[in-house]
Scaffold this active site. Structure first.
Site, short mmCIF file in Angstrom:
data_model
loop_
_atom_site.label_atom_id
_atom_site.label_comp_id
_atom_site.label_asym_id
_atom_site.label_seq_id
_atom_site.Cartn_x
_atom_site.Cartn_y
_atom_site.Cartn_z
N ILE A 92 0.76 -1.18 -0.04
CA ILE A 92 0.08 -0.09 0.06
C ILE A 92 1.01 1.31 0.02
O ILE A 92 1.91 1.20 0.52
CB ILE A 92 -1.04 0.08 1.38
N THR A 93 0.59 2.19 -0.69
CA THR A 93 1.23 3.39 -0.64
C THR A 93 0.15 4.53 -0.92
O THR A 93 -1.22 4.36 -1.17
CB THR A 93 1.95 3.63 -1.87
N TYR A 94 0.55 5.91 -0.73
CA TYR A 94 -0.30 7.10 -0.78
C TYR A 94 0.30 8.00 -1.62
O TYR A 94 1.53 8.20 -1.81
CB TYR A 94 -0.19 7.92 0.76
N GLY A 162 6.66 1.21 -7.40
CA GLY A 162 5.92 -0.02 -7.90
C GLY A 162 5.62 -0.04 -9.04
O GLY A 162 5.12 1.03 -9.76
N CYS A 191 3.97 0.80 2.44
CA CYS A 191 4.71 -0.22 1.49
C CYS A 191 4.53 -1.58 2.36
O CYS A 191 5.29 -2.52 1.97
CB CYS A 191 5.94 0.06 1.12
#
Length: 232
Positions: A92-94, A162, A191
């Site tokens: 996961i990322t923002y 990514g 991440c």
């Protein structure tokens, strides 16, 4: 081999719209490669580098764990943020305002067929850019992206990466925190890596704001040199 890379600055753009646009360019390149092979033709494929700034959004890679998003859908709405499960690698990322997001859609047959090398060169582009501001950025063993103070209790990530690739065509890319609101990272396990901080260039330089256009120009300079590309 076509080493021309068309640079497109999309400005501020919704994540889903940009993802759809990436998919379109990605698929056009794949279709051409398949047609070339079928017809024994040699029509050159195109390369693109998209720059964009997204509204607040969290994205989860295909191998990611949804529990790394620490807020509910209701809380997301309150924070004016959206959430998407997507088809890149990574967790996961923002993404959000004050962040330079770059999406290279390259046919690596035009450059080199090595995904590991591709990721390392993207990291090097960011490392060289940050060095121009007096920062010693580096890689962290086993963790894609660009970090500061690796190997210390103060290790912090400044650029996430990514990518997805098929038939040596790439999409997705990197997100460099320049003037990012770091509070939004508190709502995820970035991440999927526990107990590691994130940072932004403006924080590291002690500035209210850093010129985003200047950073983009430096990234492009290093990208062109590292990939031996001709930017158009």
């Amino acid at each position: 081999m076509n080493k021309e890379v068309e640079v497109q600055n999309l400005g501020k753009k919704d994540y889903k719209e940009t993802w759809d646009y990436q998919e379109q360019l990605f698929q056009e390149t794949l279709d051409l490669k398949i047609r070339n092979r079928r017809e024994n033709a040699n029509e050159p494929t195109q390369n693109y580098l998209l720059f964009v700034e997204h509204p607040h959004v969290y994205t989860l890679g295909k191998s990611g764990d949804v529990s790394h998003l620490l807020v509910s859908e209701e809380d997301l709405k309150k924070k004016n943020a959206t959430f998407y499960k997507i088809n890149r690698g990574g967790d996961i990322t923002y993404h959000g305002p004050g962040q330079i997001v770059g999406y290279p859609i390259l046919d690596l047959d035009n450059f080199f067929t090595d995904i590991h090398k591709y990721l390392r060169l993207l990291e090097e582009m960011v490392i060289l850019t940050l060095a121009e501001y007096g920062l010693k950025a580096e890689r962290s063993n086993g963790e894609t992206g660009v970090w500061l103070d690796v190997g210390t209790p103060f290790a912090r990530k400044i650029c996430a990466m990514g990518v997805r690739a098929s038939r040596w065509v790439t999409m997705h890319g990197f997100a460099l925190n320049v003037n990012a609101d770091l509070g939004y990272f508190d709502h995820i396990v970035p991440c999927g890596i526990q107990d590691k901080a994130v940072t932004s260039l403006h924080v590291e330089l002690g500035k209210t704001e850093v010129n985003m256009q200047e950073i983009q120009e430096k990234l492009l300079k290093h990208f062109a040199n590292l990939f031996e590309a001709e930017l158009i």
